[in-house]
Design a protein around this motif. Structure first.
Motif, mmCIF file in Angstrom:
data_model
loop_
_atom_site.group_PDB
_atom_site.id
_atom_site.type_symbol
_atom_site.label_atom_id
_atom_site.label_comp_id
_atom_site.label_asym_id
_atom_site.label_seq_id
_atom_site.Cartn_x
_atom_site.Cartn_y
_atom_site.Cartn_z
ATOM 1 N N TYR A 35 0.009 -6.446 10.439
ATOM 2 C CA TYR A 35 -0.664 -6.004 9.676
ATOM 3 C C TYR A 35 -1.661 -7.171 9.048
ATOM 4 O O TYR A 35 -2.871 -7.808 9.057
ATOM 5 N N THR A 36 -0.654 -7.713 7.943
ATOM 6 C CA THR A 36 -1.656 -8.190 7.266
ATOM 7 C C THR A 36 -1.783 -10.080 7.739
ATOM 8 O O THR A 36 -2.866 -11.036 7.683
ATOM 9 N N ASN A 76 0.515 -1.357 0.756
ATOM 10 C CA ASN A 76 -0.159 0.169 -0.225
ATOM 11 C C ASN A 76 1.046 1.021 0.245
ATOM 12 O O ASN A 76 0.045 2.450 -0.525
ATOM 13 N N LYS A 77 1.780 1.562 0.680
ATOM 14 C CA LYS A 77 3.131 2.638 0.760
ATOM 15 C C LYS A 77 2.969 3.058 -0.701
ATOM 16 O O LYS A 77 2.878 4.213 -0.405
ATOM 17 N N THR A 130 -5.205 3.847 3.930
ATOM 18 C CA THR A 130 -5.326 2.815 2.474
ATOM 19 C C THR A 130 -6.864 2.292 1.947
ATOM 20 O O THR A 130 -7.540 2.325 1.199
ATOM 21 N N ALA A 133 -6.151 -4.570 6.161
ATOM 22 C CA ALA A 133 -5.525 -4.238 7.328
ATOM 23 C C ALA A 133 -6.134 -2.393 7.420
ATOM 24 O O ALA A 133 -5.599 -1.923 6.565
ATOM 25 N N CYS A 134 -6.006 -2.449 8.637
ATOM 26 C CA CYS A 134 -5.772 -0.427 8.698
ATOM 27 C C CYS A 134 -4.671 -0.360 10.043
ATOM 28 O O CYS A 134 -4.961 -0.413 10.876
ATOM 29 N N GLY A 135 -3.738 0.639 9.593
ATOM 30 C CA GLY A 135 -3.244 1.324 10.554
ATOM 31 C C GLY A 135 -4.037 2.815 10.726
ATOM 32 O O GLY A 135 -4.582 3.049 11.840
ATOM 33 N N THR A 136 -3.529 4.073 10.077
ATOM 34 C CA THR A 136 -4.185 5.306 9.930
ATOM 35 C C THR A 136 -5.618 5.232 9.174
ATOM 36 O O THR A 136 -5.905 6.186 9.109
ATOM 37 N N GLY A 189 1.817 -5.735 1.933
ATOM 38 C CA GLY A 189 2.604 -5.807 1.817
ATOM 39 C C GLY A 189 3.507 -5.830 3.274
ATOM 40 O O GLY A 189 2.575 -6.620 4.553
ATOM 41 N N GLY A 190 4.122 -5.223 4.080
ATOM 42 C CA GLY A 190 5.031 -4.663 4.484
ATOM 43 C C GLY A 190 5.990 -5.880 5.520
ATOM 44 O O GLY A 190 6.542 -6.675 6.346
HETATM 45 C C1 LIG Z 1 0.963 0.639 6.983
HETATM 46 C C2 LIG Z 1 0.168 -0.348 7.205
HETATM 47 C C3 LIG Z 1 -0.862 -0.805 6.520
HETATM 48 C C4 LIG Z 1 -1.919 0.023 7.071
HETATM 49 O O1 LIG Z 1 -2.353 1.232 6.267
HETATM 50 P P1 LIG Z 1 -3.171 2.180 6.590
HETATM 51 O O2 LIG Z 1 -3.404 3.571 5.820
HETATM 52 O O3 LIG Z 1 -1.814 3.648 7.055
HETATM 53 O O4 LIG Z 1 -4.373 1.830 7.008
HETATM 54 C C5 LIG Z 1 -1.674 -1.683 6.257
HETATM 55 N N1 LIG Z 1 -0.477 -2.321 6.043
HETATM 56 C C6 LIG Z 1 0.737 -2.593 6.001
HETATM 57 C C7 LIG Z 1 2.030 -3.889 5.955
HETATM 58 C C8 LIG Z 1 0.798 -1.720 6.021
HETATM 59 O O5 LIG Z 1 2.414 -1.025 5.832
#
Ligand SMILES: *Cc1c(COP(=O)(O)O)cnc(C)c1O
Length: 281
Positions: free
Chosen positions: A243-244, A20-21, A161, A155-158, A272-273
């Protein structure tokens, strides 16, 4: 249990800027360059996929990068930050307390004195341009292999995505976000704000499952660890624990619990990640 499950392998789009990055950074970098900025500055933890991707993408785009890192300078030699430094990212380590100010206007002003002419990308890269970055994701050729997908899971962090996926999705596709942080109700508001900032009209058909966090950000329970190993054994697909791995663990549980009607066609997004795994597994 009778559902079809596919995986959108964003981990395979690029060897360094995986997942996603890449989508989140593409318009941020082109915009910074087009506007004549000298450098891009952003924030992250010591194993940050975002800073790792930014370091590479900045080098490719021919623009300097600065990473403000939460934690001690000792982290500079970990695999993530070693890569970032080798790709030319300048690192500044800050205390957890200082790091909490990462969105405060005064602190950003101070940073701009130290790093003049910097284009600031928020933590995780989530802003309106990140949302826009996902605009063509449903045009990837691999979608032709998925007959009538009706649920997309990420998956969600911030939340950047998920906002991008929501903004780009066809109306027939439902989106489910699985936050990796505990107590992530705030993401409903943050995602709505991101969509609004990207001038996306309110979209129906998305929700969050708040129970997949396994205790909190970067917390890895033995059950999660075992699931990642099991998943890799049977599918040959690697997952990261932050995340994943959490997303698939939760999705697997939801499917087992019969939360999805038979016949549904579910696509899990591999964001990814995997570089971050080096710090954990
Ligand atoms: C950063 C990240 C996310 C979360 O993305 P957000 O846009 O911050 O919600 C999910 N999966 C992986 C692997 C990431 O690196």
């Amino acid at each position: 249990m009778n559902v079809a499950l596919y995986m959108l392998r964003l981990d395979q789009i690029h060897p360094q800027v995986s997942g996603n990055k890449w989508y989140k950074l593409r318009y941020n970098l082109s915009c910074a360059k087009a506007q004549g900025y000298k450098r891009v500055l952003s924030f992250g933890g010591a194993y940050s996929n975002h800073l790792h991707a930014l370091a590479w993408a900045g080098r490719e785009a021919g623009i300097e990068t600065v990473g403000i890192v939460r934690g001690e300078p000792e982290y500079a030699s970990n695999p993530t930050l070693t890569d970032a430094r080798q790709w030319g990212m300048q690192l500044q380590f800050v205390s957890r307390k200082k790091y909490r100010c990462r969105a405060d206007e005064d602190y950003l002003k101070q940073l701009l004195i130290k790093y003049p002419d910097a284009y600031i990308v928020p933590e995780g890269g989530s802003n309106a341009l990140a949302v826009k970055g996902f605009e063509d994701i449903f045009e990837l050729p691999c979608w032709q292999n998925v007959p009538a997908p009706d649920l997309l899971v990420s998956a969600c962090g911030t939340g950047g995505t998920l906002a991008g996926l929501i903004a780009a999705k066809p109306a027939s596709l439902e989106v489910l976000g699985i936050p990796v942080l505990k107590g992530a109700e705030f993401l409903y508001r943050d995602i709505a704000a991101l969509l609004d900032s990207a001038h996306v009209d309110p979209v129906e058909g998305w929700s969050l499952d708040l129970d997949g966090h396994e205790g909190g950000y970067a917390k890895i329970t033995p059950a999660l660890h075992d699931f990642i190993a099991y998943f890799e054994k049977i599918t040959k697909i690697e997952l990261d624990p932050v995340y994943t791995g959490k997303m698939m663990f939760r999705l697997h549980k939801l499917i087992e619990l019969g939360k999805f009607a038979p016949g549904r066609s579910i696509v899990a997004v591999h964001t990814g990640g995997l570089q971050g795994r080096r710090g954990f597994l």
